[in-house]
Design a protein around this motif. Structure first.
Motif, PDB file in Angstrom:
ATOM      1  N   ASN A 177     -10.221  -0.670  21.120  1.00  0.00           N
ATOM      2  CA  ASN A 177     -11.563  -0.862  21.676  1.00  0.00           C
ATOM      3  C   ASN A 177     -11.528  -1.750  22.917  1.00  0.00           C
ATOM      4  N   ARG A 178     -10.668  -2.768  22.888  1.00  0.00           N
ATOM      5  CA  ARG A 178     -10.538  -3.644  24.058  1.00  0.00           C
ATOM      6  C   ARG A 178     -10.018  -2.858  25.253  1.00  0.00           C
ATOM      7  N   ASN A 200     -13.673   2.848  31.774  1.00  0.00           N
ATOM      8  CA  ASN A 200     -14.148   1.513  31.394  1.00  0.00           C
ATOM      9  C   ASN A 200     -13.089   0.422  31.364  1.00  0.00           C
ATOM     10  N   ASN A 201     -11.807   0.784  31.404  1.00  0.00           N
ATOM     11  CA  ASN A 201     -10.776  -0.245  31.268  1.00  0.00           C
ATOM     12  C   ASN A 201     -10.869  -1.277  32.396  1.00  0.00           C
ATOM     13  N   TYR A 202     -10.814  -2.548  32.025  1.00  0.00           N
ATOM     14  CA  TYR A 202     -11.024  -3.620  33.000  1.00  0.00           C
ATOM     15  C   TYR A 202      -9.919  -3.670  34.052  1.00  0.00           C
ATOM     16  N   SER A 203      -8.686  -3.452  33.661  1.00  0.00           N
ATOM     17  CA  SER A 203      -7.583  -3.499  34.623  1.00  0.00           C
ATOM     18  C   SER A 203      -7.753  -2.420  35.698  1.00  0.00           C
ATOM     19  N   ILE A 204      -8.176  -1.227  35.281  1.00  0.00           N
ATOM     20  CA  ILE A 204      -8.396  -0.143  36.240  1.00  0.00           C
ATOM     21  C   ILE A 204      -9.562  -0.477  37.159  1.00  0.00           C
ATOM     22  N   LEU A 205     -10.635  -1.024  36.603  1.00  0.00           N
ATOM     23  CA  LEU A 205     -11.803  -1.368  37.418  1.00  0.00           C
ATOM     24  C   LEU A 205     -11.463  -2.443  38.450  1.00  0.00           C
ATOM     25  N   ALA A 262      -5.459  -3.033  14.909  1.00  0.00           N
ATOM     26  CA  ALA A 262      -5.066  -2.024  15.900  1.00  0.00           C
ATOM     27  C   ALA A 262      -6.303  -1.380  16.528  1.00  0.00           C
ATOM     28  N   LYS A 263      -7.355  -1.191  15.753  1.00  0.00           N
ATOM     29  CA  LYS A 263      -8.585  -0.616  16.293  1.00  0.00           C
ATOM     30  C   LYS A 263      -9.274  -1.585  17.254  1.00  0.00           C
ATOM     31  N   LEU A 264      -9.223  -2.866  16.946  1.00  0.00           N
ATOM     32  CA  LEU A 264      -9.767  -3.864  17.871  1.00  0.00           C
ATOM     33  C   LEU A 264      -9.053  -3.789  19.219  1.00  0.00           C
ATOM     34  N   LEU A 300     -15.924  -4.490  20.710  1.00  0.00           N
ATOM     35  CA  LEU A 300     -14.714  -4.613  19.898  1.00  0.00           C
ATOM     36  C   LEU A 300     -14.907  -4.138  18.462  1.00  0.00           C
ATOM     37  N   ASP A 301     -16.122  -4.231  17.946  1.00  0.00           N
ATOM     38  CA  ASP A 301     -16.354  -3.831  16.555  1.00  0.00           C
ATOM     39  C   ASP A 301     -16.852  -2.391  16.430  1.00  0.00           C
ATOM     40  N   SER A 302     -16.699  -1.592  17.492  1.00  0.00           N
ATOM     41  CA  SER A 302     -17.087  -0.174  17.420  1.00  0.00           C
ATOM     42  C   SER A 302     -16.230   0.539  16.378  1.00  0.00           C
ATOM     43  N   GLU A 303     -16.891   1.250  15.476  1.00  0.00           N
ATOM     44  CA  GLU A 303     -16.177   1.924  14.397  1.00  0.00           C
ATOM     45  C   GLU A 303     -15.820   3.349  14.813  1.00  0.00           C
ATOM     46  N   PHE A 304     -14.657   3.809  14.397  1.00  0.00           N
ATOM     47  CA  PHE A 304     -14.226   5.165  14.699  1.00  0.00           C
ATOM     48  C   PHE A 304     -13.085   5.544  13.766  1.00  0.00           C
TER      49      PHE A 304
END
Length: 438
Positions: free
Chosen positions: A220-221, A39-44, A215-217, A227-231
């Motif tokens: 997620n990015r 899913n990473n945008y740079s890789i895509l 750091a979690k934000l 961005l607000d996915s909890e884990f």
């Protein structure tokens, strides 16, 4: 009463934050890396660039295939016509309408262009390889960034838990100071200082909570998630690897950035060959099919229609174009030398980073055992000091110093392990081993 209500509220908030951490889904490092790869945008974006290069790398783009063009024109005219013939007859017509239709189909096939089409095809191959290396570089850098961010969260969470432990100590110290003050064994200043220290730790806990969320934000990015996915994370940093300098330097040859610059040098050499090919003759086969129809209301021919083929060959021999070819060849020589220097510069920079991070990894790794022992001693000292403070063996100021020095030792160990891990990740990134490690 308000003061105790506030303290109770702060404890509830901290408990809720800890409960939320425990209730959230655990995200392992391996899962984070797999999500990032997808899913990473740079890789895509890098993969889309590769698709463009693959589409460009065709024999038609290189000039092997013929070109086919269709053209057509149609025109009308209105004229006043007056004709005088030798036999004395005359023709005069006003507003005579004439029309002309011309259709054609033309094909050209360059069968020899000084071998330029073969060189161009090789150049397209190299450009596609560069795009593929761009994907590798993006994957390599993204995995490193994900790992560093993940372990950054680990370090922040560990620091948060250390602060919780310090809050427990500070709270116990506050209660002991209150008890001592109530029986006249301690001053009010000692009690107030203990409360101030406890509240300062509570305030720091709130700041630390923000750091964890920030750091979690960031993670997620990088994972291309909401961005607000909890884990929750596995809060441990394991260091049990050793690296050999010579092997790392050998693996460094696989660095995507170095390989890209090397390919750019190959392209510069091919462009020089292209410039030389422009000096050679070019041979093409040409063919054309024509259809022409004209009509006129006045004149000798009222209707005319013609169809037919035209075919042949063309030879072009470049002789002089204002020294343009010489200029391009000189530029290509400079680009070849420039790409060589760029490779040497990038190699030196990469090697410098590798040696620095290897030294950082090895030196700090040797400190871990010492720092772990120091933390163990500090925690034992804190426990002993708390008991001694209860018995009146040490002052509140002495206990405060022991408490803060213990936290400093614990925090130093967390920072040390994170530094070692980031150095290890950088070693793997520089040698393009991150993907193999997974």
């Amino acid at each position: 009463m308000k003061k105790y209500s506030s303290i109770f509220l702060i404890h509830c908030c901290l408990f809720c934050f800890q409960f939320n951490l425990q209730a959230q889904q655990v995200l392992s490092l391996e899962e984070a890396l797999n999500i990032g790869l997808q899913n990473n945008y740079s890789i895509l974006v890098a993969k889309e660039e590769l698709k463009i290069s693959e589409l460009e790398n065709q024999i038609g783009t290189a000039g092997f295939l013929p070109s086919l063009d269709a053209d057509g024109t149609y025109s009308e005219s209105v004229e006043n016509t007056e004709l005088n013939f030798a036999d004395g007859s005359d023709v005069q017509q006003d507003g005579a309408l004439s029309s002309n239709l011309n259709l054609g189909l033309q094909v050209r096939w360059m069968i020899f262009d000084g071998t330029k089409m073969f060189i161009t095809k090789n150049k397209l191959e190299e450009l596609e390889l560069i795009s593929a290396l761009g994907v590798k570089s993006s994957v390599n850098n993204t995995l490193a960034e994900i790992m560093m961010t993940y372990y950054g969260i680990v370090a922040e969470v560990q620091t948060y838990k250390l602060l919780e432990q310090q809050l427990e100590v500070a709270t116990a110290r506050t209660e002991l100071s209150k008890t001592k003050y109530s029986i006249g064994a301690a001053s009010e200043l000692e009690q107030l200082q203990a409360e101030v220290d406890a509240n300062a730790i509570r305030s720091t806990l709130f700041d630390q909570e923000v750091r964890v969320k920030q750091a979690k934000l960031a993670l997620n990015r990088l994972l291309g998630r909401e961005l607000d996915s909890e884990f929750e994370i596995n809060d441990s940093i394991v260091i049990n690897t050793t690296y050999e300098k010579e092997k790392l330097l050998q693996e460094m040859e696989n660095n995507p950035n170095l390989n890209t610059i090397e390919k750019q040098r190959s392209i510069a050499i091919l462009e020089r060959k292209e410039s030389f090919a422009d000096r050679l003759p070019k041979v093409s086969l040409d063919g054309r099919y024509n259809y022409n129809q004209s009509e006129s209301e006045a004149g000798f021919v009222r209707f005319n229609q013609a169809t037919g083929f035209i075919y042949g060959a063309s030879v072009i021999m470049p002789l002089f174009n204002g020294n343009e070819k010489n200029r391009k060849e000189q530029q290509n020589k400079v680009r070849i030398e420039q790409s060589k220097l760029r490779y040497e510069q990038e190699y030196a920079t990469t090697k410098e980073q590798l040696l620095y991070n290897l030294e950082l990894f090895q030196v700090n790794k040797s400190r871990v055992v010492f720092e772990e022992k120091n933390v163990e001693l500090a925690e034992r000292n804190l426990k002993f000091s708390m008991e001694s403070f209860k018995q009146g063996g040490i002052s509140a100021l002495e206990l405060r110093e022991v408490q803060f020095s213990t936290f400093a030792a614990q925090e130093r160990l967390v920072a040390l392990k994170y530094t070692i891990k980031t150095a290890e990740i950088e070693l793997l990134r520089l040698t393009n081993q991150l993907l193999q490690e997974q």
